[in-house]
Scaffold this active site. Structure first.
Site, PDB file in Angstrom:
ATOM      1  N   ASP A  83       0.812  -1.221   0.000  1.00 13.06           N
ATOM      2  CA  ASP A  83       0.000   0.000   0.000  1.00 13.06           C
ATOM      3  C   ASP A  83       0.844   1.270   0.000  1.00 13.06           C
ATOM      4  O   ASP A  83       0.441   2.293   0.569  1.00 13.06           O
ATOM      5  CB  ASP A  83      -0.977   0.010   1.191  1.00 13.06           C
ATOM      6  CG  ASP A  83      -1.916  -1.169   1.181  1.00 13.06           C
ATOM      7  OD1 ASP A  83      -2.250  -1.632   0.077  1.00 13.06           O
ATOM      8  OD2 ASP A  83      -2.303  -1.635   2.264  1.00 13.06           O
ATOM      9  N   GLU A  84       1.985   1.222  -0.643  1.00 11.32           N
ATOM     10  CA  GLU A  84       2.861   2.398  -0.713  1.00 11.32           C
ATOM     11  C   GLU A  84       2.406   3.368  -1.800  1.00 11.32           C
ATOM     12  O   GLU A  84       3.049   4.402  -2.023  1.00 11.32           O
ATOM     13  CB  GLU A  84       4.313   1.967  -1.015  1.00 11.32           C
ATOM     14  CG  GLU A  84       4.970   1.108   0.051  1.00 11.32           C
ATOM     15  CD  GLU A  84       4.752  -0.396  -0.193  1.00 11.32           C
ATOM     16  OE1 GLU A  84       3.919  -0.735  -1.061  1.00 11.32           O
ATOM     17  OE2 GLU A  84       5.393  -1.204   0.486  1.00 11.32           O
TER      18      GLU A  84
ATOM     19  N   GLY B 250      -4.579  -4.281  -3.917  1.00 16.26           N
ATOM     20  CA  GLY B 250      -5.598  -3.264  -4.164  1.00 16.26           C
ATOM     21  C   GLY B 250      -4.839  -2.015  -4.542  1.00 16.26           C
ATOM     22  O   GLY B 250      -4.196  -1.406  -3.699  1.00 16.26           O
TER      23      GLY B 250
ATOM     24  N   THR C  29      -4.899   1.703  -6.080  1.00 16.87           N
ATOM     25  CA  THR C  29      -5.834   2.797  -6.327  1.00 16.87           C
ATOM     26  C   THR C  29      -5.227   3.825  -7.276  1.00 16.87           C
ATOM     27  O   THR C  29      -4.101   4.262  -7.076  1.00 16.87           O
ATOM     28  CB  THR C  29      -6.168   3.515  -5.006  1.00 16.87           C
ATOM     29  OG1 THR C  29      -6.373   2.537  -3.993  1.00 16.87           O
ATOM     30  CG2 THR C  29      -7.390   4.397  -5.138  1.00 16.87           C
TER      31      THR C  29
ATOM     32  N   GLN D 277       2.056  -5.878  -3.229  1.00 14.70           N
ATOM     33  CA  GLN D 277       2.540  -6.023  -1.842  1.00 14.70           C
ATOM     34  C   GLN D 277       3.856  -5.236  -1.644  1.00 14.70           C
ATOM     35  O   GLN D 277       4.125  -4.323  -2.412  1.00 14.70           O
ATOM     36  CB  GLN D 277       2.706  -7.491  -1.453  1.00 14.70           C
ATOM     37  CG  GLN D 277       1.405  -8.275  -1.311  1.00 14.70           C
ATOM     38  CD  GLN D 277       0.809  -8.758  -2.617  1.00 14.70           C
ATOM     39  OE1 GLN D 277       1.475  -9.368  -3.424  1.00 14.70           O
ATOM     40  NE2 GLN D 277      -0.462  -8.487  -2.845  1.00 14.70           N
TER      41      GLN D 277
ATOM     42  N   ARG E 267     -10.250  -2.881   5.689  1.00 15.35           N
ATOM     43  CA  ARG E 267      -9.783  -2.922   7.086  1.00 15.35           C
ATOM     44  C   ARG E 267      -8.955  -1.686   7.410  1.00 15.35           C
ATOM     45  O   ARG E 267      -8.183  -1.214   6.574  1.00 15.35           O
ATOM     46  CB  ARG E 267      -8.883  -4.156   7.298  1.00 15.35           C
ATOM     47  CG  ARG E 267      -9.614  -5.464   7.245  1.00 15.35           C
ATOM     48  CD  ARG E 267      -8.663  -6.627   7.442  1.00 15.35           C
ATOM     49  NE  ARG E 267      -7.737  -6.788   6.334  1.00 15.35           N
ATOM     50  CZ  ARG E 267      -6.744  -7.647   6.311  1.00 15.35           C
ATOM     51  NH1 ARG E 267      -6.504  -8.411   7.370  1.00 15.35           N
ATOM     52  NH2 ARG E 267      -5.963  -7.765   5.264  1.00 15.35           N
TER      53      ARG E 267
HETATM   54  P1  GDP Z   1      -0.859   0.342  -3.525  1.00 16.98           P
HETATM   55  O1  GDP Z   1      -1.452  -0.938  -3.071  1.00 16.98           O
HETATM   56  O2  GDP Z   1       0.608   0.420  -3.246  1.00 16.98           O
HETATM   57  O3  GDP Z   1      -1.176   0.693  -4.946  1.00 16.98           O
HETATM   58  O4  GDP Z   1      -1.529   1.485  -2.625  1.00 16.98           O
HETATM   59  P2  GDP Z   1      -3.102   1.620  -2.261  1.00 16.98           P
HETATM   60  O5  GDP Z   1      -3.822   2.110  -3.468  1.00 16.98           O
HETATM   61  O6  GDP Z   1      -3.608   0.392  -1.599  1.00 16.98           O
HETATM   62  O7  GDP Z   1      -3.040   2.719  -1.123  1.00 16.98           O
HETATM   63  C1  GDP Z   1      -2.592   4.018  -1.382  1.00 16.98           C
HETATM   64  C2  GDP Z   1      -3.704   5.000  -0.988  1.00 16.98           C
HETATM   65  O8  GDP Z   1      -3.178   6.314  -0.904  1.00 16.98           O
HETATM   66  C3  GDP Z   1      -4.811   5.093  -2.012  1.00 16.98           C
HETATM   67  O9  GDP Z   1      -6.004   5.391  -1.343  1.00 16.98           O
HETATM   68  C4  GDP Z   1      -4.382   6.263  -2.896  1.00 16.98           C
HETATM   69  O10 GDP Z   1      -5.474   6.911  -3.530  1.00 16.98           O
HETATM   70  C5  GDP Z   1      -3.761   7.179  -1.882  1.00 16.98           C
HETATM   71  N1  GDP Z   1      -2.647   8.004  -2.349  1.00 16.98           N
HETATM   72  C6  GDP Z   1      -1.681   7.693  -3.247  1.00 16.98           C
HETATM   73  N2  GDP Z   1      -0.741   8.650  -3.298  1.00 16.98           N
HETATM   74  C7  GDP Z   1      -1.111   9.601  -2.419  1.00 16.98           C
HETATM   75  C8  GDP Z   1      -0.531  10.826  -1.981  1.00 16.98           C
HETATM   76  O11 GDP Z   1       0.555  11.232  -2.410  1.00 16.98           O
HETATM   77  N3  GDP Z   1      -1.219  11.530  -1.023  1.00 16.98           N
HETATM   78  C9  GDP Z   1      -2.401  11.103  -0.519  1.00 16.98           C
HETATM   79  N4  GDP Z   1      -2.994  11.851   0.411  1.00 16.98           N
HETATM   80  N5  GDP Z   1      -2.966   9.944  -0.887  1.00 16.98           N
HETATM   81  C10 GDP Z   1      -2.327   9.197  -1.822  1.00 16.98           C
HETATM   82  P1  IMO Z   2      -0.924  -4.149  -2.271  1.00 18.08           P
HETATM   83  O1  IMO Z   2      -0.484  -4.692  -3.608  1.00 18.08           O
HETATM   84  C1  IMO Z   2      -1.011  -4.547   2.055  1.00 18.08           C
HETATM   85  C2  IMO Z   2      -1.096  -8.640   3.674  1.00 18.08           C
HETATM   86  C3  IMO Z   2      -2.344  -9.119   4.356  1.00 18.08           C
HETATM   87  C4  IMO Z   2      -1.767 -10.125   5.333  1.00 18.08           C
HETATM   88  C5  IMO Z   2      -0.634 -10.747   4.536  1.00 18.08           C
HETATM   89  C6  IMO Z   2      -0.998 -12.053   3.872  1.00 18.08           C
HETATM   90  O2  IMO Z   2      -2.234  -3.460  -2.328  1.00 18.08           O
HETATM   91  O3  IMO Z   2       0.161  -3.359  -1.649  1.00 18.08           O
HETATM   92  P2  IMO Z   2      -2.543 -12.684   1.824  1.00 18.08           P
HETATM   93  O4  IMO Z   2      -3.989 -12.424   1.568  1.00 18.08           O
HETATM   94  O5  IMO Z   2      -1.641 -12.167   0.769  1.00 18.08           O
HETATM   95  O6  IMO Z   2      -2.275 -14.127   2.145  1.00 18.08           O
HETATM   96  O7  IMO Z   2      -2.221 -11.899   3.185  1.00 18.08           O
HETATM   97  O8  IMO Z   2      -0.269  -9.791   3.567  1.00 18.08           O
HETATM   98  N1  IMO Z   2      -1.294  -8.117   2.305  1.00 18.08           N
HETATM   99  C7  IMO Z   2      -1.227  -6.819   1.951  1.00 18.08           C
HETATM  100  N2  IMO Z   2      -1.056  -5.717   2.712  1.00 18.08           N
HETATM  101  N3  IMO Z   2      -1.095  -4.427   0.710  1.00 18.08           N
HETATM  102  C8  IMO Z   2      -1.238  -5.522  -0.070  1.00 18.08           C
HETATM  103  O9  IMO Z   2      -1.199  -5.482  -1.403  1.00 18.08           O
HETATM  104  C9  IMO Z   2      -1.348  -6.794   0.568  1.00 18.08           C
HETATM  105  N4  IMO Z   2      -1.511  -8.054   0.111  1.00 18.08           N
HETATM  106  C10 IMO Z   2      -1.471  -8.847   1.172  1.00 18.08           C
HETATM  107  O10 IMO Z   2      -3.014  -8.066   5.006  1.00 18.08           O
HETATM  108  O11 IMO Z   2      -1.195  -9.491   6.458  1.00 18.08           O
HETATM  109 MG    MG Z   3      -2.973  -1.624  -1.844  1.00 18.87          MG
END
Ligand code: GDP
Ligand code: IMO
Ligand code: MG
Length: 428
Positions: A13-14, A40, A42, A222, A301
């Site tokens: 989620d970076e 996931g 975004t 991840q 979550r």
């Molecule tokens: P990923 O899994 O690494 O693609 O990251 P996610 O999409 O799960 O989580 C990143 C969240 O931060 C999403 O809700 C994005 O819309 C949001 N986001 C991304 N870049 C920025 C940013 O620079 N600032 C803010 N406030 N939100 C951001």
């Molecule tokens: P993105 O690509 C954050 C975490 C789960 C759990 C562990 C194992 O959006 O960054 P799994 O369902 O893979 O067996 O779960 O890894 N996890 C993530 N946490 N971002 C993800 O993907 C994740 N994919 C799995 O929460 O702790």
């Molecule tokens: Mg994500």
């Protein structure tokens, strides 16, 4: 710069999705190489939010998309995702590796039962069947995408796999779900029909694209601490989330990779179980969660939030051979003063500069912090986007420079908001 890998350097989620979408404008194709619908990603464009789970984040730029052999494909989720993108007016130009493994409903059932069985060792999974499907792959019971088009092989494999799954569910984990072999076979054949037009030898196509000099983005899912080998095992996922995973998970050699971008969130977030040394359970942690909207994209979550921990980031740079950093969500820290950055750990009276393999040692690690001056709550980020790096508040520049100094790598892109346009490219 033809082969560029984008990986998460923390716990996932970076904002890899946002960064990949941003970079995809100047790429020819985008390749997913690991994980599955547990991801996931975004992307927000002009206020419209897209949550991608299996489709690579180049889809909004109409780029060629690949799902590599290292990905585990949940056909139901993929078909839903493709349909909703089509409804939005996109025509995903997608190819799926014939060697990618297929996630079935029973994998998700077993995921839930295994989590219950594991007690304190559970990772708090996304319940997408990820652990069970990669287990079947490693044990060589798995069904590959190519098998969905071959009734005989599919029937033969499912005969064994469904029997095994049923015994695991009933006899090992005490579950009461009853699996219907015929129905599973029919559904799998249906999925095969629906996605048959997308199936190909992805490795061959991606290598040909690289031969033509095209720019290929490899989009990691991840993050390093969730990697099967290098993560905080067993508190992680089951795929290769590091840059090497792009090679095995897409079928390209290491010599084809020219750049590895390590995405660093300006603070820490973790969704799931296991120790997080810089976690904040106070009002600051709560503030970061609410300002940063830190709730799982795939599961909703709440994410555990804390100060930026550079130990995993530096570790990730080593494991993935990161060449440049991308820092995201800098805007979320506005108005917090002072800020803290973790630059090492202390445990058992000694200093640690890297992530230890021992779970009990990691659980004991206390962060060693450096304090940094925060920047004001109100920042005109759009001005900074226009003016570039020099338009950032001086305290924010100092924060970024501390990251560069400690990690020993330059930052090349900074994200200051969730929208595609809220992005600064640095040409220092
Ligand atoms: P990923 O899994 O690494 O693609 O990251 P996610 O999409 O799960 O989580 C990143 C969240 O931060 C999403 O809700 C994005 O819309 C949001 N986001 C991304 N870049 C920025 C940013 O620079 N600032 C803010 N406030 N939100 C951001
Ligand atoms: P993105 O690509 C954050 C975490 C789960 C759990 C562990 C194992 O959006 O960054 P799994 O369902 O893979 O067996 O779960 O890894 N996890 C993530 N946490 N971002 C993800 O993907 C994740 N994919 C799995 O929460 O702790
Ligand atoms: Mg994500």
């Amino acid at each position: 710069m033809p082969g560029i890998v984008v990986v998460g350097t923390q716990w996932g989620d970076e904002a890899k999705g946002k960064v990949t979408d941003f970079l995809a404008e100047n790429a020819d194709c985008v390749v997913r190489f690991n994980g599955g619908a547990n991801a996931g990603h975004t992307v927000i464009v002009d206020g419209k939010v897209y949550k991608l789970r299996l489709v690579p984040s180049g889809v909004l730029h109409h780029k060629r998309l690949y799902i590599g052999n290292g990905v585990v494909v949940d056909p139901e989720i993929l078909i839903q995702e493709l349909n909703s993108l089509k409804k939005e007016g996109f025509k995903p130009d997608l190819r799926i590796s014939d060697r990618a493994h297929v996630v079935f409903g029973f994998h998700k059932v077993i995921d839930g039962l295994q989590e219950r069985f594991k007690g304190n060792l559970r990772a708090g999974t996304t319940m997408m069947g990820i652990g069970p499907v990669y287990s079947d792959k490693a044990a060589r019971f798995g069904v590959r995408v190519a098998d969905l088009l071959d009734r005989d092989v599919l029937e033969w494999k499912l005969n064994l796999l469904v029997d095994l799954a049923q015994r695991l569910i009933r006899d090992v984990y005490g579950g009461d779900q009853v699996l219907d072999k015929k129905q599973i076979l029919q559904q799998a054949l249906g999925f095969g029909e629906s996605i048959s037009g997308y199936i190909c030898d992805v490795s061959a196509e991606v290598n040909e694209a690289l031969d033509r000099g095209e720019t290929v983005l490899f989009e990691g899912a991840q993050g390093t601490l969730l990697d099967l080998d290098h993560g905080l095992y067993p508190y992680g996922s089951s795929s290769s989330t590091v840059a090497g995973g792009a090679c095995t998970g897409a079928g390209v050699g290491p010599t084809r990779i020219d750049e590895v971008l390590g995405v660093v969130k300006a603070y820490t977030s973790r969704v799931g179980a296991g120790p997080v040394p810089t976690e904040l359970t106070d009002a600051v942690g709560e503030r970061i969660r609410s300002v940063g909207h830190e709730f799982g994209t795939a599961t909703g979550r709440p994410r555990r939030c804390g100060w930026l921990d550079l130990v995993p980031v530096k570790y990730s740079v080593r494991i993935s051979g990161v060449s440049k950093l991308v820092v995201t969500k800098l805007d979320v820290l506005s108005g917090i003063n002072p800020l803290k950055i973790c630059v090492g750990y202390e445990a058992d009276g000694r200093r640690l500069d890297s992530v230890p393999a021992s779970l009990s040692l990691f659980a004991k690690c206390k962060p060693v912090y450096e304090e940094m001056e925060g920047w004001p709550e109100k920042v005109n980020w759009q001005r900074a986007v226009k003016e570039g790096y020099s338009g950032l508040p001086r305290q924010a520049r100092a924060y970024l420079e501390r990251i560069e100094d400690h990690v020993g790598l330059p930052i090349t892109v900074i994200s200051v908001g969730p929208e595609r346009k809220d992005t600064i490219i640095i040409n220092k």
